[in-house]
Design a protein around this motif. Structure first.
Motif, mmCIF file in Angstrom:
data_model
loop_
_atom_site.group_PDB
_atom_site.id
_atom_site.type_symbol
_atom_site.label_atom_id
_atom_site.label_comp_id
_atom_site.label_asym_id
_atom_site.label_seq_id
_atom_site.Cartn_x
_atom_site.Cartn_y
_atom_site.Cartn_z
ATOM 1 N N SER A 189 -10.921 -20.800 10.319
ATOM 2 C CA SER A 189 -10.364 -21.297 11.576
ATOM 3 C C SER A 189 -10.914 -20.442 12.716
ATOM 4 C CB SER A 189 -8.838 -21.220 11.549
ATOM 5 O OG SER A 189 -8.289 -21.669 12.769
ATOM 6 N N TYR A 190 -11.734 -21.064 13.555
ATOM 7 C CA TYR A 190 -12.291 -20.342 14.697
ATOM 8 C C TYR A 190 -11.264 -20.292 15.826
ATOM 9 C CZ TYR A 190 -16.847 -20.447 12.443
ATOM 10 O OH TYR A 190 -17.893 -20.259 11.558
ATOM 11 N N SER A 228 -12.168 -25.301 10.647
ATOM 12 C CA SER A 228 -11.334 -25.793 11.739
ATOM 13 C C SER A 228 -11.911 -25.229 13.030
ATOM 14 C CB SER A 228 -9.876 -25.344 11.563
ATOM 15 O OG SER A 228 -9.101 -25.756 12.677
ATOM 16 N N HIS A 263 -12.750 -24.827 17.249
ATOM 17 C CA HIS A 263 -11.885 -24.644 18.415
ATOM 18 C C HIS A 263 -12.757 -24.680 19.660
ATOM 19 C CE1 HIS A 263 -8.645 -21.995 20.624
ATOM 20 N NE2 HIS A 263 -8.599 -23.268 20.987
ATOM 21 N N THR A 302 -11.721 -29.898 9.535
ATOM 22 C CA THR A 302 -10.382 -30.351 9.868
ATOM 23 C C THR A 302 -10.141 -29.955 11.316
ATOM 24 O OG1 THR A 302 -8.023 -30.199 9.337
ATOM 25 C CG2 THR A 302 -9.331 -28.221 8.990
ATOM 26 N N SER A 332 -8.553 -28.802 14.903
ATOM 27 C CA SER A 332 -7.421 -28.043 15.417
ATOM 28 C C SER A 332 -6.637 -28.966 16.342
ATOM 29 C CB SER A 332 -7.912 -26.813 16.195
ATOM 30 O OG SER A 332 -8.617 -27.216 17.353
#
Length: 289
Positions: free
Chosen positions: A52-53, A143, A145, A172, A174
């Protein structure tokens, strides 16, 4: 003499299938609410990594979640530097795609080299800092961003291979695109739309899209109404488009890749000819490439 208490091959396969089904059902339950860290770990395999970024003020980083570990890594680039890099990558991609769509046989070695160079910079900015956390990983779940929602991360280049050649890459979204209006959003646009074409090979497609639509007070275009023309209209009037359908990605022919709608296959070649207000499109399908 075989051990009567040992499971045979069929039983092992049944157990493995049951475990995979349990993971899938658990993931489906998570769609309706914000999952906890433990819940996400439950659906990860040992060879999965969820990345997740995050962008905070002007800093960039990545949270790397494995089944048995969780770490935060600073990327070492600012948000502005990331925006500039992604704009160059997208410009290179647009020039290359337009040349292919026009069947232009002219090859620009300088342009191709510039594209590879920028894709290598994208790899160095987003993947190189987290490589130490990806040992043993075969599937990378990303994910993005902010500007990374527009970045072709699966095409990031390490000077030898593309990211999609190292890992099975899936994305996926965000929630930031849902709640932050983009600069291209026009008056009258809807924040979210779902397009669904389900059949016997995707029995839960409609349920998935309806779940997403209900979360954002939107409607879903389902079944026979899910046509290419409806997709184009939605593409130009929604901020985020969630598509649930079958997909195909023929090897060596990326522009012939497509998603199945009620009136046939919608190919990447045709999508590039469509009008868009800059929507973020999420493909909920297997084999999307």
């Amino acid at each position: 003499k075989p051990d009567p208490g040992a499971p045979d091959e069929a039983e092992r396969e049944i157990r493995a299938a049951s475990a995979e089904l349990a993971r899938s059902l658990r993931y489906r339950e998570m769609l309706g609410s914000a999952p906890t860290l433990g819940e996400v770990r439950e659906v990860l395999h040992d060879t999965d990594a969820f990345v997740s970024y995050v962008l905070v003020v002007d800093e960039t980083g990545a949270i790397v979640l494995r089944r048995e570990s969780c770490s935060f890594v600073r990327l070492g680039v600012t948000v502005d530097e990331l925006w500039d890099l992604i704009e160059r990558v997208l410009f290179d991609a647009e020039i290359s795609v337009r040349r292919v769509v026009r069947n232009d046989s002219f090859s620009d070695p300088h342009g191709d080299e510039a594209a590879r160079r920028d894709l290598a910079r994208l790899y160095q900015a987003t993947i190189t800092p987290i490589e130490a956390e990806l040992d043993g990983v075969t599937r990378l779940i990303i994910s993005p961003h902010g500007p990374l929602n527009s970045a072709p991360l699966n095409a990031a280049f390490d000077s030898d291979r593309y990211l999609a050649e190292h890992f099975e890459v899936c994305f996926t979204p965000s929630t930031s695109p849902m709640v932050t209006p983009g600069p291209t959003r026009k008056a009258g646009n809807t924040p979210f739309a779902a397009i669904v074409f389900d059949d016997e090979y995707a029995p839960l497609a409609e349920r998935e899209a309806q779940t997403r639509a209900s979360q954002w007070s939107a409607s879903a275009t389902v079944g026979a109404r899910a046509t290419a023309s409806d997709f184009e209209h939605t593409l130009d009037h929604a901020l985020v488009v969630h598509v649930v359908s079958q997909a195909c990605f023929p090897a060596g022919r990326p522009l012939d890749a497509g998603i199945l709608l009620s009136d046939g296959w919608l190919t990447a070649r045709r999508v590039y000819e469509m009008k868009s207000s800059g929507a973020l499109v999420v493909l909920g399908s297997c084999g999307a490439g």
